[in-house]
Design an enzyme around this catalytic site. Sequence first.
Site, PDB file in Angstrom:
ATOM      1  N   ASN A 184     -10.385   0.024  -0.308  1.00  0.00           N
ATOM      2  CA  ASN A 184      -8.928   0.037  -0.194  1.00  0.00           C
ATOM      3  C   ASN A 184      -8.339  -0.602  -1.451  1.00  0.00           C
ATOM      4  O   ASN A 184      -8.492  -1.794  -1.682  1.00  0.00           O
ATOM      5  CB  ASN A 184      -8.514  -0.742   1.057  1.00  0.00           C
ATOM      6  CG  ASN A 184      -7.011  -0.782   1.281  1.00  0.00           C
ATOM      7  OD1 ASN A 184      -6.217  -0.597   0.359  1.00  0.00           O
ATOM      8  ND2 ASN A 184      -6.609  -1.062   2.503  1.00  0.00           N
ATOM      9  N   HIS A 227      -2.968   6.992   2.318  1.00  0.00           N
ATOM     10  CA  HIS A 227      -3.477   5.728   1.800  1.00  0.00           C
ATOM     11  C   HIS A 227      -4.882   5.505   2.339  1.00  0.00           C
ATOM     12  O   HIS A 227      -5.160   5.722   3.522  1.00  0.00           O
ATOM     13  CB  HIS A 227      -2.547   4.587   2.221  1.00  0.00           C
ATOM     14  CG  HIS A 227      -3.146   3.238   2.053  1.00  0.00           C
ATOM     15  ND1 HIS A 227      -3.738   2.836   0.878  1.00  0.00           N
ATOM     16  CD2 HIS A 227      -3.262   2.184   2.913  1.00  0.00           C
ATOM     17  CE1 HIS A 227      -4.188   1.599   1.017  1.00  0.00           C
ATOM     18  NE2 HIS A 227      -3.910   1.190   2.241  1.00  0.00           N
ATOM     19  N   CYS A 273       0.802  -1.222   0.000  1.00  0.00           N
ATOM     20  CA  CYS A 273       0.000   0.000   0.000  1.00  0.00           C
ATOM     21  C   CYS A 273       0.838   1.276   0.000  1.00  0.00           C
ATOM     22  O   CYS A 273       0.319   2.355  -0.286  1.00  0.00           O
ATOM     23  CB  CYS A 273      -0.948   0.000   1.191  1.00  0.00           C
ATOM     24  SG  CYS A 273      -2.078  -1.416   1.223  1.00  0.00           S
TER      25      CYS A 273
END
Length: 322
Positions: A278, A248, A123
Amino acid sequence: MNLQLSTPPRPAGSRVAGLGHYQPPTVVTNDDLVARGVHTSDEWIQTRVGIAERRFATDETMLDMAVAAASKALANSGISPTEIDLVILATCTGKQQVPGGAAELASRLGIPSPGAYDLNAACAGFVYGLNAASNAVLAGHAHTVLVVGSEKLTDYVDLMERGTGIIFADGAGAAVVTASDRAGIGPVVWGSDGDSAGAITTDPATATLRQEGQSVFRWATSTMGDVALRACAAAGLEPSQLAGFIPHQANLRIIDLIAKKLNAPNVVVARDIITSGNTSSASIPIALSKMLERGEITSGAPVLVVGFGAGLTYAAQVILAP
């Protein structure tokens, strides 16, 4: 013998010249997950992670989405594919170990014979890639670099498992980085916590993604606020001078807690997780590209990007919006 090797000319700075994003058309709401048999509810998901819906790719691959996002970034930058001399693909969801996808991505975009490599910092991958691109430009080893974060997480997630199936989604975002007469990409603040690497892993037998949600939550909320402040300081800015904060998109509660630690109430905060879920390395460029399209951030404004995830790895830096 005392030889002196030649070095390429170095520009004064680097900058992001254009951004683009792509999300697949299939929208999956929380109620859709319940209808599929996931033991959850819309209220449970929104209360804990803040997601209302996400996008799933059906017929598209990770590389298909990367091509779409990169094409848009190139168009927005006004730079021809033939001017790109390095391609960096940040992903943790490639279909095979070898070959990586960057060279094929370049070929599909019509980029002739660039340097090309994949980067896996999960990520945090897009920010790692952005820094690698900037460093290549500043060292004179590349003039124009394409950085893409693309993920098809639905290939690796058990969609019936409440801990991960409700969170992860698919998409891609891209940036074109080029030489500049001034610094448009600030110093990176990065690091890792390998002792906690087991918090986010893939099962070695099934390649299914697993994570210890509470452990990751505690780590992110206790660590990333300081990282964000350090990145602002490294760029010579106070948080109040930022126009945008793009962390993020892991969890809405994490986003809001880090934003609170910045103590800059007038800064626009990306909360794209609500409608996108996500998307790992794609989440930052998707969110930032959307904010620019909506006019929430203007060209030349300073924005802070903070990536964090499996490894555990993190990276943050201030950039000027294209």
